[in-house]
Design a protein around this motif. Structure first.
Motif, PDB file in Angstrom:
ATOM      1  N   THR A   1      31.992  95.019   1.546  1.00 53.62           N
ATOM      2  CA  THR A   1      33.018  94.794   0.493  1.00 53.62           C
ATOM      3  C   THR A   1      33.311  96.149  -0.248  1.00 53.62           C
ATOM      4  O   THR A   1      33.951  95.903  -1.328  1.00 53.62           O
ATOM      5  CB  THR A   1      32.497  93.784  -0.357  1.00 53.62           C
ATOM      6  N   PHE A   2      32.828  97.191   0.147  1.00 53.55           N
ATOM      7  CA  PHE A   2      33.216  98.568  -0.518  1.00 53.55           C
ATOM      8  C   PHE A   2      33.076  98.424  -1.907  1.00 53.55           C
ATOM      9  O   PHE A   2      34.217  98.991  -2.461  1.00 53.55           O
ATOM     10  CB  PHE A   2      34.618  99.028  -0.065  1.00 53.55           C
ATOM     11  N   HIS A   3      32.078  98.187  -2.594  1.00 52.67           N
ATOM     12  CA  HIS A   3      32.096  98.493  -3.733  1.00 52.67           C
ATOM     13  C   HIS A   3      32.213 100.257  -4.184  1.00 52.67           C
ATOM     14  O   HIS A   3      33.187 100.392  -5.119  1.00 52.67           O
ATOM     15  CB  HIS A   3      30.668  98.038  -4.631  1.00 52.67           C
ATOM     16  N   LEU A   4      31.605 100.824  -3.055  1.00 57.46           N
ATOM     17  CA  LEU A   4      31.871 102.388  -3.354  1.00 57.46           C
ATOM     18  C   LEU A   4      32.310 102.574  -1.916  1.00 57.46           C
ATOM     19  O   LEU A   4      31.890 102.095  -0.989  1.00 57.46           O
ATOM     20  CB  LEU A   4      30.778 102.945  -3.660  1.00 57.46           C
ATOM     21  N   PHE A   5      33.244 103.565  -1.827  1.00 59.70           N
ATOM     22  CA  PHE A   5      33.627 104.364  -0.451  1.00 59.70           C
ATOM     23  C   PHE A   5      32.902 105.773  -0.403  1.00 59.70           C
ATOM     24  O   PHE A   5      33.423 106.713  -1.127  1.00 59.70           O
ATOM     25  CB  PHE A   5      35.288 104.337  -0.530  1.00 59.70           C
ATOM     26  N   VAL A   6      31.643 105.789   0.044  1.00 54.86           N
ATOM     27  CA  VAL A   6      31.012 107.035   0.149  1.00 54.86           C
ATOM     28  C   VAL A   6      30.980 107.730   1.222  1.00 54.86           C
ATOM     29  O   VAL A   6      30.844 107.414   2.459  1.00 54.86           O
ATOM     30  CB  VAL A   6      29.313 106.668  -0.062  1.00 54.86           C
ATOM     31  N   ILE A   7      31.606 109.179   1.074  1.00 57.46           N
ATOM     32  CA  ILE A   7      31.578 109.873   2.486  1.00 57.46           C
ATOM     33  C   ILE A   7      30.397 111.124   2.105  1.00 57.46           C
ATOM     34  O   ILE A   7      29.965 111.118   1.059  1.00 57.46           O
ATOM     35  CB  ILE A   7      32.772 110.681   2.535  1.00 57.46           C
ATOM     36  N   LYS A   8      30.028 111.683   3.371  1.00 58.98           N
ATOM     37  CA  LYS A   8      29.205 112.820   3.274  1.00 58.98           C
ATOM     38  C   LYS A   8      30.096 114.133   3.329  1.00 58.98           C
ATOM     39  O   LYS A   8      30.941 113.867   4.437  1.00 58.98           O
ATOM     40  CB  LYS A   8      28.063 112.686   4.548  1.00 58.98           C
ATOM     41  N   ALA A   9      29.909 114.869   2.747  1.00 62.14           N
ATOM     42  CA  ALA A   9      31.126 116.182   2.625  1.00 62.14           C
ATOM     43  C   ALA A   9      30.276 117.490   2.434  1.00 62.14           C
ATOM     44  O   ALA A   9      29.354 117.753   1.734  1.00 62.14           O
ATOM     45  CB  ALA A   9      32.049 115.973   1.341  1.00 62.14           C
ATOM     46  N   LEU A  10      30.753 118.519   3.356  1.00 65.83           N
ATOM     47  CA  LEU A  10      30.473 119.982   3.334  1.00 65.83           C
ATOM     48  C   LEU A  10      30.938 120.338   1.875  1.00 65.83           C
ATOM     49  O   LEU A  10      31.966 119.900   1.442  1.00 65.83           O
ATOM     50  CB  LEU A  10      30.720 120.607   4.632  1.00 65.83           C
ATOM     51  N   LYS A  11      30.307 121.473   1.320  1.00 63.29           N
ATOM     52  CA  LYS A  11      30.428 121.985   0.252  1.00 63.29           C
ATOM     53  C   LYS A  11      31.188 120.793  -0.984  1.00 63.29           C
ATOM     54  O   LYS A  11      32.069 120.936  -1.558  1.00 63.29           O
ATOM     55  CB  LYS A  11      31.520 122.741   0.348  1.00 63.29           C
ATOM     56  N   ARG A  12      30.192 119.902  -1.021  1.00 69.01           N
ATOM     57  CA  ARG A  12      30.395 118.687  -1.818  1.00 69.01           C
ATOM     58  C   ARG A  12      30.735 119.037  -3.221  1.00 69.01           C
ATOM     59  O   ARG A  12      31.762 118.436  -3.858  1.00 69.01           O
ATOM     60  CB  ARG A  12      29.204 117.762  -1.792  1.00 69.01           C
ATOM     61  N   ASP A  13      30.062 119.619  -4.062  1.00 67.26           N
ATOM     62  CA  ASP A  13      30.291 119.929  -5.390  1.00 67.26           C
ATOM     63  C   ASP A  13      31.612 120.766  -5.499  1.00 67.26           C
ATOM     64  O   ASP A  13      32.261 120.333  -6.485  1.00 67.26           O
ATOM     65  CB  ASP A  13      29.242 121.152  -5.909  1.00 67.26           C
ATOM     66  N   LYS A  14      31.721 121.761  -4.617  1.00 72.07           N
ATOM     67  CA  LYS A  14      33.098 122.598  -4.813  1.00 72.07           C
ATOM     68  C   LYS A  14      34.386 121.527  -4.541  1.00 72.07           C
ATOM     69  O   LYS A  14      35.514 121.571  -5.179  1.00 72.07           O
ATOM     70  CB  LYS A  14      33.229 123.502  -3.721  1.00 72.07           C
ATOM     71  N   LEU A  15      34.160 120.531  -3.750  1.00 68.00           N
ATOM     72  CA  LEU A  15      35.316 119.514  -3.171  1.00 68.00           C
ATOM     73  C   LEU A  15      35.347 118.735  -4.647  1.00 68.00           C
ATOM     74  O   LEU A  15      36.763 118.361  -4.910  1.00 68.00           O
ATOM     75  CB  LEU A  15      34.646 118.611  -2.066  1.00 68.00           C
ATOM     76  N   LYS A  16      34.302 118.161  -4.948  1.00 70.51           N
ATOM     77  CA  LYS A  16      34.652 117.322  -6.348  1.00 70.51           C
ATOM     78  C   LYS A  16      35.296 118.002  -7.215  1.00 70.51           C
ATOM     79  O   LYS A  16      36.183 117.431  -8.035  1.00 70.51           O
ATOM     80  CB  LYS A  16      32.981 116.832  -6.861  1.00 70.51           C
ATOM     81  N   ASP A  17      34.783 119.325  -7.494  1.00 71.08           N
ATOM     82  CA  ASP A  17      35.606 120.100  -8.826  1.00 71.08           C
ATOM     83  C   ASP A  17      37.101 120.287  -8.193  1.00 71.08           C
ATOM     84  O   ASP A  17      37.882 119.977  -9.189  1.00 71.08           O
ATOM     85  CB  ASP A  17      35.027 121.412  -8.897  1.00 71.08           C
ATOM     86  N   PHE A  18      37.404 120.546  -7.136  1.00 76.17           N
ATOM     87  CA  PHE A  18      38.850 120.508  -6.625  1.00 76.17           C
ATOM     88  C   PHE A  18      39.648 119.277  -6.804  1.00 76.17           C
ATOM     89  O   PHE A  18      40.505 119.511  -7.288  1.00 76.17           O
ATOM     90  CB  PHE A  18      38.776 121.151  -4.906  1.00 76.17           C
ATOM     91  N   LEU A  19      39.012 118.279  -6.359  1.00 78.96           N
ATOM     92  CA  LEU A  19      39.726 116.892  -6.533  1.00 78.96           C
ATOM     93  C   LEU A  19      39.818 116.710  -8.024  1.00 78.96           C
ATOM     94  O   LEU A  19      41.041 116.298  -8.606  1.00 78.96           O
ATOM     95  CB  LEU A  19      38.680 115.925  -6.075  1.00 78.96           C
ATOM     96  N   ALA A  20      38.935 117.065  -8.826  1.00 86.90           N
ATOM     97  CA  ALA A  20      39.023 116.846 -10.426  1.00 86.90           C
ATOM     98  C   ALA A  20      40.352 117.756 -10.848  1.00 86.90           C
ATOM     99  O   ALA A  20      41.026 117.133 -11.822  1.00 86.90           O
ATOM    100  CB  ALA A  20      37.518 117.047 -10.990  1.00 86.90           C
ATOM    101  N   GLU A  21      40.308 118.803 -10.506  1.00 84.56           N
ATOM    102  CA  GLU A  21      41.290 119.826 -10.860  1.00 84.56           C
ATOM    103  C   GLU A  21      42.672 119.209 -10.576  1.00 84.56           C
ATOM    104  O   GLU A  21      43.684 119.323 -11.150  1.00 84.56           O
ATOM    105  CB  GLU A  21      41.478 121.088 -10.337  1.00 84.56           C
ATOM    106  N   ASN A  22      42.877 118.368  -9.293  1.00 85.14           N
ATOM    107  CA  ASN A  22      43.799 117.497  -9.082  1.00 85.14           C
ATOM    108  C   ASN A  22      44.112 116.067  -9.593  1.00 85.14           C
ATOM    109  O   ASN A  22      44.546 115.410  -8.947  1.00 85.14           O
ATOM    110  CB  ASN A  22      43.963 117.485  -7.466  1.00 85.14           C
ATOM    111  N   GLU A  23      43.378 115.725 -10.682  1.00 79.12           N
ATOM    112  CA  GLU A  23      43.435 114.611 -11.468  1.00 79.12           C
ATOM    113  C   GLU A  23      42.757 113.364 -10.676  1.00 79.12           C
ATOM    114  O   GLU A  23      43.248 112.262 -10.684  1.00 79.12           O
ATOM    115  CB  GLU A  23      44.729 114.119 -11.950  1.00 79.12           C
TER     116      GLU A  23
END
Ligand SMILES: Cc1ncc(COP(=O)(O)O)c(C=O)c1O
Length: 368
Positions: free
Chosen positions: A281-303
């Motif tokens: 039921t996808f309470h959360l949609f969780v991926i495993k990502a290379l360079k996770r923290d940088k990806l998180k910051d990049f997504l935040a910069e893009n709102e």
């Protein structure tokens, strides 16, 4: 474009009239603590799950603590649970004086059933099956272990409201199950709320006493309990929202399928895996990502809002350092804590928003 991590505003605005009508009735009847809304919600929730008893309490944490206390867990007892879950699962065990025994995760982010048996000793009393992110743990294996070793099975369905395992609804397959109705959950209140469900009459009776200071008649107390009652207003909101949970869960599933379709060729991430017998039921949609923290910051910069559930697996928290966990004992949980990223998902997320999130993920890795 903005894509918040969670956004319930549309869903709530569509129900505004129903909420207002209920608020008026609560004010007129002063049904703030206990009262008809609590009883009505408990009956509706128990009926929808197909269990005998639902006991409303003040939060998911209270539901865990109340259940563990009323099941008699105490000093010298050990309770098995997954290494990666919300802190409250271990906290409630520790609050009873018992010891949480962590087990590494499997490829579905749930407890690895193949690593449980080696942790069972005479002090072991129960397994807490946390159905993380929206899908069931391997319940038939857990049930077998509990039968073989005479352990209690308790389900934590806080992230898996109305998910299924082998066509069986979660929350009905152990001694008791707990739910959190924290606002961001698939079924969320307007504040903290939770419940315990069980088919056991005696446990249900004890839990009803526990949540109300052990009081069975005005000023007569039968056991040491606590004040962890469910508020009337939360029960009333939950009763309204319960009518729509299946629609909302289906919308989450559709959103997840769209993410999976769009991201299937992205080599820098691993998509969530679904056990064949599960309805997620996808309470959360969780991926495993290379360079996770940088990806998180990049997504935040893009709102784009994201989350990490959870950045430190429980055995590695400072509060449990005395248990002496080593990285090699929990390789999957240790690896995951550096890679997992929860993408925005909620019933009203649009296909356009999902495409935007995916485009930004692909753009991030293309810049390598
Ligand atoms: C798996 C799990 N268990 C327990 C809880 C505790 O619930 P609450 O926040 O309602 O106390 C949560 C809440 O996030 C949870 O996700």
């Amino acid at each position: 474009m903005k894509v918040p991590f969670n956004d319930l505003s549309k869903l709530h605005s569509e129900l505004k009239n129903e909420f207002q009508h209920t608020f008026e009735s609560i004010i007129e009847n002063s049904a703030f603590v206990g009262g008809k809304h609590v009883g009505e919600f408990e009956s509706c929730f128990a009926k929808k799950l197909g269990v005998k008893h639902c006991i409303g309490v003040s939060s998911g944490t209270a539901a865990l603590f109340a259940s563990f206390k009323m099941l008699g867990f105490t000093f010298n007892d050990e309770i098995i649970l997954p290494a990666n879950t919300f802190f409250a699962c271990a906290e409630a065990i520790s609050l009873c004086g018992a010891t949480p025994i962590f087990v590494d995760n499997d490829e579905y982010f749930n407890i690895n059933v193949n690593k449980i048996e080696q942790k069972i000793i005479t002090k072991t009393k129960a397994i807490l099956a946390v159905h993380l992110y929206g899908q069931s743990a391997n319940l038939s294996a857990l049930q077998n272990l509990c039968t073989t070793y005479n352990l209690l099975l308790i389900e934590d369905c806080s992230q898996s409201h109305f998910s299924f395992y082998n066509k069986k609804i979660l929350g009905t397959l152990g001694k008791a199950a707990i739910f959190s109705f924290y606002p961001g959950k698939n079924l969320g209140a307007f504040g903290d709320a939770g419940c315990v469900v069980t088919n056991d009459d005696e446990l249900a009776h004890k839990l009803r006493l526990f949540r109300n200071h052990g009081e069975y008649q005005k000023s007569k107390h039968q056991l040491i309990g606590f004040n962890c009652r469910l508020d009337g207003i939360q029960a009333a909101i939950l009763k309204i929202k319960l009518q729509y949970i299946d629609i909302w869960n289906e919308k989450r599933r559709v959103a997840a399928e769209y993410y999976i379709e769009l991201l299937k060729d992205c080599k820098s991430i691993i998509l969530p895996k679904i056990m064949p017998q599960n309805t997620h039921t996808f309470h959360l949609f969780v991926i495993k990502a290379l360079k996770r923290d940088k990806l998180k910051d990049f997504l935040a910069e893009n709102e784009i809002g994201t989350g990490i559930h959870y950045p430190i697996a429980l055995p590695f928290l400072s509060v449990y350092s005395h248990l002496g966990a080593k990285e090699k004992d929990y390789p999957e949980a240790f690896k995951n804590q550096k890679m997992i990223l929860s993408l925005p998902i909620y019933p009203d997320i649009s296909r356009q928003q999902i495409r935007y999130v995916v485009d930004k993920i692909i753009e991030f890795y293309a810049e390598d």
